[in-house]
Design a protein around this motif. Structure first.
Motif, PDB file in Angstrom:
ATOM      1  N   GLY A  53      18.551   3.756 -30.391  1.00 11.39           N
ATOM      2  CA  GLY A  53      19.444   3.357 -29.315  1.00 11.39           C
ATOM      3  C   GLY A  53      20.895   3.721 -29.514  1.00 11.39           C
ATOM      4  O   GLY A  53      21.730   3.404 -28.655  1.00 11.39           O
ATOM      5  N   VAL A  54      21.244   4.400 -30.616  1.00 10.83           N
ATOM      6  CA  VAL A  54      22.643   4.687 -30.936  1.00 10.83           C
ATOM      7  C   VAL A  54      23.091   6.056 -30.436  1.00 10.83           C
ATOM      8  O   VAL A  54      24.257   6.249 -30.074  1.00 10.83           O
ATOM      9  CB  VAL A  54      22.873   4.577 -32.463  1.00 10.83           C
ATOM     10  N   ALA A  55      22.186   7.024 -30.389  1.00 10.85           N
ATOM     11  CA  ALA A  55      22.571   8.415 -30.130  1.00 10.85           C
ATOM     12  C   ALA A  55      23.328   8.584 -28.818  1.00 10.85           C
ATOM     13  O   ALA A  55      24.296   9.348 -28.750  1.00 10.85           O
ATOM     14  CB  ALA A  55      21.333   9.311 -30.135  1.00 10.85           C
TER      15      ALA A  55
ATOM     16  N   ARG B  69      34.202   5.125 -33.331  1.00 14.17           N
ATOM     17  CA  ARG B  69      33.403   4.988 -32.117  1.00 14.17           C
ATOM     18  C   ARG B  69      32.556   3.716 -32.175  1.00 14.17           C
ATOM     19  O   ARG B  69      31.935   3.419 -33.194  1.00 14.17           O
ATOM     20  CB  ARG B  69      32.483   6.211 -31.927  1.00 14.17           C
ATOM     21  N   ASP B  70      32.501   2.998 -31.077  1.00  9.11           N
ATOM     22  CA  ASP B  70      31.654   1.818 -30.958  1.00  9.11           C
ATOM     23  C   ASP B  70      30.341   2.268 -30.323  1.00  9.11           C
ATOM     24  O   ASP B  70      30.233   2.398 -29.109  1.00  9.11           O
ATOM     25  CB  ASP B  70      32.338   0.757 -30.087  1.00  9.11           C
ATOM     26  N   VAL B  71      29.347   2.542 -31.161  1.00 11.12           N
ATOM     27  CA  VAL B  71      28.123   3.177 -30.664  1.00 11.12           C
ATOM     28  C   VAL B  71      26.897   2.279 -30.758  1.00 11.12           C
ATOM     29  O   VAL B  71      25.821   2.633 -30.280  1.00 11.12           O
ATOM     30  CB  VAL B  71      27.843   4.482 -31.432  1.00 11.12           C
ATOM     31  N   LEU B  72      27.023   1.134 -31.374  1.00 10.80           N
ATOM     32  CA  LEU B  72      25.860   0.268 -31.557  1.00 10.80           C
ATOM     33  C   LEU B  72      25.407  -0.340 -30.233  1.00 10.80           C
ATOM     34  O   LEU B  72      26.224  -0.693 -29.381  1.00 10.80           O
ATOM     35  CB  LEU B  72      26.186  -0.846 -32.549  1.00 10.80           C
ATOM     36  N   ASP B  73      24.110  -0.450 -30.064  1.00 14.45           N
ATOM     37  CA  ASP B  73      23.510  -1.124 -28.915  1.00 14.45           C
ATOM     38  C   ASP B  73      22.470  -2.095 -29.469  1.00 14.45           C
ATOM     39  O   ASP B  73      21.285  -1.764 -29.526  1.00 14.45           O
ATOM     40  CB  ASP B  73      22.874  -0.111 -27.963  1.00 14.45           C
ATOM     41  N   PRO B  74      22.902  -3.269 -29.920  1.00 15.47           N
ATOM     42  CA  PRO B  74      21.979  -4.191 -30.590  1.00 15.47           C
ATOM     43  C   PRO B  74      20.759  -4.551 -29.757  1.00 15.47           C
ATOM     44  O   PRO B  74      19.669  -4.731 -30.296  1.00 15.47           O
ATOM     45  CB  PRO B  74      22.855  -5.423 -30.855  1.00 15.47           C
ATOM     46  N   LEU B  75      20.926  -4.654 -28.441  1.00 13.41           N
ATOM     47  CA  LEU B  75      19.813  -5.065 -27.595  1.00 13.41           C
ATOM     48  C   LEU B  75      18.710  -4.008 -27.597  1.00 13.41           C
ATOM     49  O   LEU B  75      17.522  -4.329 -27.719  1.00 13.41           O
ATOM     50  CB  LEU B  75      20.304  -5.309 -26.171  1.00 13.41           C
ATOM     51  N   MET B  76      19.083  -2.729 -27.488  1.00 11.00           N
ATOM     52  CA  MET B  76      18.078  -1.670 -27.517  1.00 11.00           C
ATOM     53  C   MET B  76      17.501  -1.492 -28.916  1.00 11.00           C
ATOM     54  O   MET B  76      16.321  -1.152 -29.076  1.00 11.00           O
ATOM     55  CB  MET B  76      18.688  -0.367 -27.009  1.00 11.00           C
TER      56      MET B  76
END
Length: 274
Positions: free
Chosen positions: A103-105, A162-169
């Motif tokens: 989910g980060v890319a 860069r803020d790239v994290l998507d914890p939910l995904m």
């Protein structure tokens, strides 16, 4: 034909079947966790060096991941794949890959994963001059380990901004990877677990992974079977199929052909999934 050399059935890509090998079963392949500065966006860094004398066509099977790769002095994006891919790297090629966390890319690259499904493209096609500026910072050194460290530093410096994290995904990926309770409808379960409407759920999955929940489930279930098989050794394929979440062994065989081009028994001569 070696244990890792198989007659791969690749309809729609190369016409007839052909002799090829699993990517990690030829040449030199090593993988390790990334350095601390990259751990928020990437899970691993790997190096694949092809044999100097000859490099057969290699098969990359879908694994629901996206890689940033360094090859021939340029950054390249690979994946996500929905079907097996054939690549023909030159003999002696060296590829350094950085595997994005689930989910980060999309956040790191700035494009939805659905736009790069099955793609192998130069990072410059997405970033233009920014990609070339990143590549220009990599100095030519003879030592492969030094190149990897240099790439980690350069990519890490870019990632820190860069803020790239998507914890939910990321959580959705883990839930599917672990496997749902038997007879549990996938999409309604995810809607309840993630508190999303079906429309939002499908859009978020397309953006993060490149495809919807059911396709991701198919790919991760097959890799769950491969991990179980590697641990179980001589256990019955039929039993492992049920344990992995398939209806029966025939269901597993159909999915194996769809995702890899061969049956599970033919695939068993290759390398373990990453």
């Amino acid at each position: 034909m070696t244990a890792a050399s198989i007659r791969w059935e690749m309809p729609g890509q190369i016409g007839d079947d052909m002799e090829a090998v699993l990517a990690q079963s030829t040449g030199f392949f090593r993988e390790r966790p990334v350095s601390r500065g990259l751990a928020g966006a990437f899970s691993a860094v790997w190096v694949h060096r092809l044999d100097d004398l000859a490099a057969p066509p290699i098969v990359i099977t879908p694994d629901a991941t996206i890689d940033l790769q360094w090859i021939d002095g340029r950054f390249r994006i690979a994946g996500p794949d929905k079907e097996p891919q054939i690549e023909r790297p030159p003999a002696g090629s060296v590829i350094v890959g950085f595997r994005f966390r689930p989910g980060v890319a999309a956040g790191w690259l700035g494009v939805p994963a659905s736009e790069i499904v099955g793609a192998r493209l130069d990072l410059a096609q997405l970033w233009g001059t920014r990609a070339r500026e990143l590549s220009d910072r990599v100095e030519a050194v003879p030592d492969l380990a030094a190149i990897v460290r240099q790439l980690e530093n350069i990519i890490g410096a870019h990632t820190e901004r860069r803020d790239v994290l998507d914890p939910l995904m990321g959580r959705a990926f883990d839930v599917i990877g672990e496997g749902l309770p038997p007879q549990t409808p996938l999409v309604p379960f995810l809607q309840r677990h993630l508190h999303m409407s079906e429309r939002t759920l499908r859009r978020r999955f397309e953006d993060a992974f490149g495809y919807g929940p059911k396709t991701l489930d198919r790919i991760l279930r097959f890799h769950r079977f491969r991990r179980l098989r590697d641990k179980a050794g001589s256990a019955s394929t039929a039993v492992l199929a049920i344990e992995a979440g398939y209806a029966d062994q025939a269901h597993l065989i159909r999915e194996s052909r769809r995702l890899t081009g061969v049956t599970p028994s033919a695939l068993a001569g290759g390398v373990a999934p990453t």
